[in-house]
Structure formats: C-alpha cells, structure tokens
Design an enzyme around this catalytic site. Structure first.
Site, PDB file in Angstrom:
ATOM      1  N   ASP A  19       0.847  -1.199   0.000  1.00  0.00           N
ATOM      2  CA  ASP A  19       0.000   0.000   0.000  1.00  0.00           C
ATOM      3  C   ASP A  19       0.877   1.242   0.000  1.00  0.00           C
ATOM      4  O   ASP A  19       1.683   1.433   0.902  1.00  0.00           O
ATOM      5  CB  ASP A  19      -0.897  -0.038   1.253  1.00  0.00           C
ATOM      6  CG  ASP A  19      -1.686   1.240   1.419  1.00  0.00           C
ATOM      7  OD1 ASP A  19      -1.917   1.934   0.401  1.00  0.00           O
ATOM      8  OD2 ASP A  19      -2.070   1.549   2.572  1.00  0.00           O
TER       9      ASP A  19
ATOM     10  N   ASN B 275      -0.316   4.544  -0.220  1.00  0.00           N
ATOM     11  CA  ASN B 275      -0.897   5.819   0.232  1.00  0.00           C
ATOM     12  C   ASN B 275      -1.633   5.731   1.566  1.00  0.00           C
ATOM     13  O   ASN B 275      -2.412   6.610   1.915  1.00  0.00           O
ATOM     14  CB  ASN B 275      -1.827   6.383  -0.849  1.00  0.00           C
ATOM     15  CG  ASN B 275      -3.002   5.445  -1.118  1.00  0.00           C
ATOM     16  OD1 ASN B 275      -3.030   4.323  -0.601  1.00  0.00           O
ATOM     17  ND2 ASN B 275      -3.960   5.886  -1.895  1.00  0.00           N
TER      18      ASN B 275
ATOM     19  N   ASP C 217      -4.085   3.918   2.721  1.00  0.00           N
ATOM     20  CA  ASP C 217      -5.518   3.622   2.882  1.00  0.00           C
ATOM     21  C   ASP C 217      -5.752   2.152   3.250  1.00  0.00           C
ATOM     22  O   ASP C 217      -6.888   1.688   3.329  1.00  0.00           O
ATOM     23  CB  ASP C 217      -6.323   4.003   1.633  1.00  0.00           C
ATOM     24  CG  ASP C 217      -5.966   3.149   0.424  1.00  0.00           C
ATOM     25  OD1 ASP C 217      -5.009   2.335   0.517  1.00  0.00           O
ATOM     26  OD2 ASP C 217      -6.627   3.278  -0.622  1.00  0.00           O
TER      27      ASP C 217
ATOM     28  N   ASP D  63      -1.769  -1.223  -3.900  1.00  0.00           N
ATOM     29  CA  ASP D  63      -2.095  -0.467  -5.110  1.00  0.00           C
ATOM     30  C   ASP D  63      -0.949  -0.518  -6.115  1.00  0.00           C
ATOM     31  O   ASP D  63       0.108  -1.093  -5.832  1.00  0.00           O
ATOM     32  CB  ASP D  63      -2.439   0.984  -4.737  1.00  0.00           C
ATOM     33  CG  ASP D  63      -1.424   1.572  -3.761  1.00  0.00           C
ATOM     34  OD1 ASP D  63      -0.219   1.499  -4.069  1.00  0.00           O
ATOM     35  OD2 ASP D  63      -1.833   2.048  -2.681  1.00  0.00           O
TER      36      ASP D  63
ATOM     37  N   ASP E  29      -4.835 -10.798 -15.499  1.00  0.00           N
ATOM     38  CA  ASP E  29      -5.955 -11.710 -15.327  1.00  0.00           C
ATOM     39  C   ASP E  29      -7.057 -11.301 -16.297  1.00  0.00           C
ATOM     40  O   ASP E  29      -7.377 -10.118 -16.406  1.00  0.00           O
ATOM     41  CB  ASP E  29      -6.473 -11.597 -13.889  1.00  0.00           C
ATOM     42  CG  ASP E  29      -6.692 -12.954 -13.257  1.00  0.00           C
ATOM     43  OD1 ASP E  29      -7.522 -13.708 -13.787  1.00  0.00           O
ATOM     44  OD2 ASP E  29      -6.037 -13.248 -12.247  1.00  0.00           O
TER      45      ASP E  29
ATOM     46  N   ASP F  86      -9.222 -16.658 -16.399  1.00  0.00           N
ATOM     47  CA  ASP F  86      -9.980 -17.135 -15.249  1.00  0.00           C
ATOM     48  C   ASP F  86     -11.056 -18.141 -15.668  1.00  0.00           C
ATOM     49  O   ASP F  86     -11.821 -17.873 -16.610  1.00  0.00           O
ATOM     50  CB  ASP F  86     -10.628 -15.900 -14.602  1.00  0.00           C
ATOM     51  CG  ASP F  86     -11.232 -16.167 -13.247  1.00  0.00           C
ATOM     52  OD1 ASP F  86     -10.471 -16.419 -12.316  1.00  0.00           O
ATOM     53  OD2 ASP F  86     -12.469 -16.103 -13.133  1.00  0.00           O
TER      54      ASP F  86
ATOM     55  N   GLU G 191      -6.765 -20.870 -16.476  1.00  0.00           N
ATOM     56  CA  GLU G 191      -7.136 -21.507 -15.220  1.00  0.00           C
ATOM     57  C   GLU G 191      -8.123 -22.590 -15.631  1.00  0.00           C
ATOM     58  O   GLU G 191      -9.297 -22.320 -15.880  1.00  0.00           O
ATOM     59  CB  GLU G 191      -7.784 -20.541 -14.235  1.00  0.00           C
ATOM     60  CG  GLU G 191      -8.008 -21.234 -12.904  1.00  0.00           C
ATOM     61  CD  GLU G 191      -9.062 -20.574 -12.025  1.00  0.00           C
ATOM     62  OE1 GLU G 191      -9.045 -20.802 -10.821  1.00  0.00           O
ATOM     63  OE2 GLU G 191      -9.935 -19.853 -12.537  1.00  0.00           O
TER      64      GLU G 191
ATOM     65  N   HIS H  62      -3.810 -17.230  -4.922  1.00  0.00           N
ATOM     66  CA  HIS H  62      -4.722 -16.501  -4.025  1.00  0.00           C
ATOM     67  C   HIS H  62      -5.945 -17.326  -3.627  1.00  0.00           C
ATOM     68  O   HIS H  62      -6.763 -16.858  -2.839  1.00  0.00           O
ATOM     69  CB  HIS H  62      -5.164 -15.208  -4.706  1.00  0.00           C
ATOM     70  CG  HIS H  62      -5.960 -15.477  -5.952  1.00  0.00           C
ATOM     71  ND1 HIS H  62      -5.399 -16.022  -7.096  1.00  0.00           N
ATOM     72  CD2 HIS H  62      -7.269 -15.330  -6.218  1.00  0.00           C
ATOM     73  CE1 HIS H  62      -6.340 -16.184  -8.005  1.00  0.00           C
ATOM     74  NE2 HIS H  62      -7.486 -15.772  -7.513  1.00  0.00           N
ATOM     75  N   ASP H  63      -6.103 -18.517  -4.185  1.00  0.00           N
ATOM     76  CA  ASP H  63      -7.260 -19.367  -3.860  1.00  0.00           C
ATOM     77  C   ASP H  63      -6.889 -20.559  -2.987  1.00  0.00           C
ATOM     78  O   ASP H  63      -7.753 -21.346  -2.611  1.00  0.00           O
ATOM     79  CB  ASP H  63      -7.883 -19.931  -5.144  1.00  0.00           C
ATOM     80  CG  ASP H  63      -8.503 -18.872  -6.014  1.00  0.00           C
ATOM     81  OD1 ASP H  63      -8.934 -17.834  -5.477  1.00  0.00           O
ATOM     82  OD2 ASP H  63      -8.571 -19.081  -7.249  1.00  0.00           O
TER      83      ASP H  63
HETATM   84  C1  GLC Z   1     -11.043 -18.103 -10.198  1.00  0.00           C
HETATM   85  C2  GLC Z   1     -10.292 -17.134  -9.330  1.00  0.00           C
HETATM   86  C3  GLC Z   1     -11.050 -16.979  -8.050  1.00  0.00           C
HETATM   87  C4  GLC Z   1     -12.414 -16.435  -8.350  1.00  0.00           C
HETATM   88  C5  GLC Z   1     -13.144 -17.295  -9.386  1.00  0.00           C
HETATM   89  C6  GLC Z   1     -14.307 -16.559  -9.977  1.00  0.00           C
HETATM   90  O1  GLC Z   1     -11.092 -19.369  -9.665  1.00  0.00           O
HETATM   91  O2  GLC Z   1      -8.982 -17.568  -9.159  1.00  0.00           O
HETATM   92  O3  GLC Z   1     -10.371 -16.164  -7.133  1.00  0.00           O
HETATM   93  O4  GLC Z   1     -13.198 -16.384  -7.199  1.00  0.00           O
HETATM   94  O5  GLC Z   1     -12.312 -17.609 -10.464  1.00  0.00           O
HETATM   95  O6  GLC Z   1     -13.880 -15.516 -10.799  1.00  0.00           O
HETATM   96 CA    CA Z   2      -3.506   2.124  -1.225  1.00  0.00          CA
END
Ligand code: GLC
Ligand code: CA
Length: 563
Positions: free
Chosen positions: A24, A26, A28, A32, A101, A205, A259, A329-330
């Site tokens: 981050d 700034n 908040d 970013d 993405d 995705d 994905e 991230h999943d």
């Molecule tokens: C993919 C993303 C996930 C998201 C899902 C719906 O699996 O990695 O984070 O929730 O698609 O877009």
């Molecule tokens: Ca920020």
C-alpha cells in the site's frame, strides 16, 4: 504479418501479485499500483522475469476484482490508467513481462452490459448473459439443479423480466453468454486493448467453463457441486479458444495460461498442444485435489499421490508445456499444507518445497509471500473476508449450526483468506504493508517472517529462492531435460532425475519432519557433485547412500564428459 511467438514463458519464472495485499503506497490500507512499482526492484532482485497480476480492473469487489464492472478502467483503489502505464514501463525497463488476469466467464452485475441486459427481453444486451424461464406453475423454481461454486443454486431470479440468470460464482457475477458472437468480439477487443498498452499475455480465469451445454440439463447428483459435466470443457470450448487465438492471442508474442478448473492432464494435449492454436499452458487443480475430498474438505497429505500427479504432467507429449505451482490466491499456504509450517524446521520446509517443484519441467510460479515462507492464519469468524468463506459460514449457520466448530477447523485449513493476508515486508507495525489500517488482518508471525530480515540472512527462505531461481535461469537441463522418477512409492521422499545430453541432476527432497537414509547406489550418480542444499553442506560427492536431514533438499550434478 504475424508476430513470431517466441514462447518466452518457457524461460520465465513467474511471480503472482494479489494487488490488494501486496503493498500500500498511500496509507488507505489497500495495496495499489504505486505500491507494486515501489517493489519492482525487489522482484528483479529475486530473479523473477514475469508477473501474473490478479485483477486490477474496475470492480465492486464482491469477489475482490474477479467481478469486473469495466474492463478498460483501473479500480480507483488501485490507481489510475497513468499509474498502470508507469508500472508497465517500469516493468519493461527491468525485463519483467506482465500477464494480466482476464475474467470473462462472467462480469460483475454492475457492468453496464448486465445493467442493460436486465432491463428487458428485447434489450440489445439481453443475449450477453444466460437468461432462462423458471420451472413450476409460477415459474419461480430454478431452471435446473446447477450449483454456484460459492454454495447454493447457480440461478438467480430477477423480477423485471420474470426470468433467472446463470451465475457459476456469486450472484453478483453473472455468466456471459459465449454463444453470442458479440460477446466473443467484446473479449477480443478487450484483449487487444491491453495488448496495445503493453501487456504480454493473459491468465484466463475459469476459462474451461465458458461453453455451456445449451440444453441446460440437470447435473448428476452431488451434495455440493452440480452441473460441472455440462459446462466444463463444454461442446464449443475448443472452437471458442481457437477463435480467440486466431483473432487476438496468436497475433502477439504472448503467453496465454488458462485456469483450467475441472481439467486434468488428459485434457492437456487438446488444450495446450502447440499445433492446436488454443492456449499455451494451463493451471490445473489436480495437484490441489490430492489432499482434498469432494474438492473442498481437507484430507491427509499423501506424497505418493502427489508425485503421481506431477509425473503425469512431466510425461506429457513434448509440445505440451506444464505449469508448476503450489500456491495462489485461492489456495492455503504450502508450508501449512505439506508440512509443519509453524515448527522449528519451517525454513527448511519452505526451501525444500521450492526445490521440489522448481526443478521440474514447466513454468514455475511463486505466489507473493511464498518466497519468505508465509503460512496460514488463524481468524475469528468475523475476520474472514472472502465471499466464498462468508457464504460457507452463512450456510452452515443457517442449516447446520451444530457443526460450526468443525466448519471452523475446516476453514482454518482451506479458506482462501489464508493466502490473502497482506505481504510481510518488515517487522515494523503492520508488517510494512501499510501505514494505515490494513484491509485484512496481518499474520502476527510477521515479526519473525518478513522480507527485510530475510534479506539480511544469507540462509533465509528468501535468499534460497533467489539462489534457486538463478540456478534455473538459462539452465537447459532444467528447461528441456528428460524426467525420470525414482522411488515413486515412497511416502517420504521425492526423488527424480533431469537429464540432457551429457549432464544430469539428481534431486532428492525429504518431505518428512525426521531424518532419513536413502540408498542411491543403483541410480547411476556415484561421484556426482552436490550443487545445492538447504543445509550447510558443501562440495559433497555422492556415494552409495545419503542421509537427509528434516525437510532437506539436495541437488547433485553429474556430467559425463566422455560423451
Ligand atoms: C477463479 C479465481 C477466483 C475467483 C473465481 C471466480 O477461480 O482464481 O479467485 O473467485 O475464479 O472468478
Ligand atoms: Ca492504497
């Protein structure tokens, strides 16, 4: 004229940035683009040469950016288009490729297309989405039994036109109708827009789900997830992908990684075989499913099964290029998943895991924080912020309240929130991620797991990652060598060979929190030289047997100079 596709991704090591939690700038509390820019030297120094950036487009953030309301705007919390341009140019200066993405199975319900589509059956955008009449006398029963991946029905009723729309994710993520050629053209235009801004490719995705069986039949019975067989690799998937390739992706020196949810190694040749002109590589969930039951419930980790999945991908035909990853991230953090991520050997564990996938054939991904061994977090119910977690908890509270304690245990292991805690940069307040209040709880272990401290320690996880990435870079054996596995039935070690011409490597990883002896006399590596280890060993020469410490990983090199 067609641009030559150099397939640069075969020489890439990716770093995945989840922008909200990265840095981050700034105060908040939200990561970013300027924050990313400020860390590009860090990434360069780590040795990575490509970034996969999770969505940064305008979004109401129902699913943290995976619900896009404008594909051509930057989410104001993250910055502006000018910040984006600056980021691209700073990446180019450092020879870092950028893969964005591309979330086009669905949009946000706040996208103008959906706002229009909802208005009436004769609206020009009506067919951008999938609308169906309900069943039953009053037409208020769902059109079929398909479920949303975030629990509940995949259909949402909309009063305006007395019809349901399909959403495979949250009800704020309506699925696009890919049967409509206008939708496909919109996607092509979006890709071209970002290519023109200097982007090098896309991570697509849930792209395996864009073609739905147009009869919309009920899915076969399953307690949690229904309908998959009617939209995973649906009837027109290859046609749709090929169209995107011919009209956009293939015209650039790009990398397209899918994905490929619900797909396995057997599907790979048709999706990523080079002559297919569809995708370049795919992220599959097969490895992630090894320690899961019904796609979600945690199961004991089984190394033998795990290795089998990796082997299947290593043994794909030569024109299929694998993706190597343990985290994103999943997914929960790998050190918490595949070993004792809080134990005294946590450092060796993180380093061993790095060797166990980075020495394979394919493009490796490092997810932010993985390089410092970030681990799962303990959260109170109200501290879970991911829509998927919230919906699971809501469902259990509503119908199965007595099992809440069990649900909590499961979520502690499985929730996507585990991967989304802010990046741990320093031991200062808020881990140096923000000067304000972080949008999500920071893992309290940042005091002894952060970038700044690890930079100073030559034996840290971070410096080991750096060494390993440097070792991989330009190494033809790792890129193009053959793969042979040894001891495939062992539940303790992962042992394989990579070989090219007169050079070969023997990799042995001890997945156990105990020391172990391995007889290597029959592997043809006697006299090989140790080139890497996560223990303080140096210049060792391999004999008949080797003793590996807790979570130890070793790489031996053998050259046959007589050939
Ligand atoms: C993919 C993303 C996930 C998201 C899902 C719906 O699996 O990695 O984070 O929730 O698609 O877009
Ligand atoms: Ca920020």
């Amino acid at each position: 004229m067609e641009t030559k596709r150099t397939r640069w991704y075969k020489d890439a090591v990716f770093y995945q940035i989840y922008p909200r939690s990265f840095c981050d700038s700034n105060g908040d509390g939200i990561g970013d683009l300027q924050g990313i820019i400020s860390k590009l030297d860090y990434l360069k120094d780590l040795g990575i040469n490509a970034v996969w950036l999770s969505p940064i487009y305008a979004s109401p953030n129902d699913d943290n950016g995976y619900d896009i309301s404008d594909y051509r705007q930057i989410m104001p919390e993250f910055g502006t288009l000018d910040d984006f341009k600056e980021m691209v140019s700073e990446m180019k200066k450092r020879d870092i490729k950028l893969v964005m993405d591309l979330v086009v199975n669905h949009t946000s319900d706040e996208h103008i297309w959906f706002q229009e589509s909802k208005k009436g059956k004769d609206n020009p955008y009506r067919d951008y989405y999938i609308w169906k009449k309900g069943k039953g006398k009053d037409g208020r029963k769902v059109p079929n039994n398909w479920t949303s991946r975030f629990t509940g029905s995949a259909w949402e009723y909309d009063e305006t036109t007395d019809e349901f729309y399909l959403h495979l994710y949250s009800k704020k993520q309506p699925d696009l109708n890919w049967e409509n050629p206008k939708v496909r053209q919109e996607v092509i235009d979006i890709c071209e827009y970002w290519f023109a801004l200097g982007v090098d490719g896309f991570r697509c995705d849930v792209i395996s789900c864009i073609s739905k069986n147009q009869d919309f039949p009920d899915g076969k019975y399953n307690l949690v997830l229904r309908g998959d067989e009617h939209f995973t690799l649906g009837p027109r998937i290859h046609e749709f992908l090929n169209e995107l390739y011919e009209k956009s992706w293939g015209l650039h020196d790009s990398m397209i990684v899918a994905e490929a949810i619900g797909c396995g190694y057997k599907d790979a040749p048709d999706l990523i075989g080079e002559s297919r002109r569809e995708l370049d590589t795919m992220i599959t969930f097969e490895l992630m499913e090894v320690d899961m039951f019904m796609n979600f419930l945690p199961m004991k980790f089984n190394l033998k099964k795990f290795k089998k999945v990796q082997r299947n991908w290593q043994e794909l035909p030569a024109d299929c290029w694998p993706t190597l990853y343990y985290e994103n991230h999943d997914q929960p953090r790998s050190v918490s998943r595949y070993g004792n991520g809080e134990g005294i050997y946590k450092k060796q564990l993180a380093q061993m895991l790095a060797v166990s996938y980075m020495m394979l054939r394919g493009t490796p991904y490092v997810y932010q924080g993985q390089e410092i061994g970030m681990s799962n977090i303990k959260l109170k119910d109200e501290e879970y912020l991911d829509i998927a977690s919230i919906q699971v908890f809501d469902l259990i509270k509503k119908y199965f309240r007595p099992i809440m304690p069990i649900a909590r245990k499961i979520m502690a292991k499985r929730a996507r929130d585990n991967a989304r805690t802010p990046m741990q940069w320093t031991s200062e307040p808020n881990a140096g991620f923000t000067t304000g209040t972080p949008w999500m709880k920071i893992n309290p272990n940042y005091a002894d797991r952060n970038v700044e401290d690890q930079k100073k320690n030559p034996n840290s996880e971070l410096n080991f990652y750096k060494k390993l990435i440097a070792f991989r870079k330009g190494n033809a054996v790792i890129r193009d060598g053959s793969f042979t596995e040894y001891f495939p039935n062992s539940k303790k070690i992962y042992c394989f060979e990579r070989a090219l011409k007169n050079k070969k490597y023997l990799v042995i990883c001890n997945f156990k929190e105990e020391s172990i002896n391995v007889n290597v006399d029959l592997l043809g590596f006697k006299g090989a030289k140790l080139v890497m280890s996560n223990y303080a060993k140096q210049d060792e020469i391999l004999g008949d047997a080797i003793r590996l410490g807790v979570y130890e990983a070793v790489i031996y090199e053998y050259s046959n100079t007589e050939n």
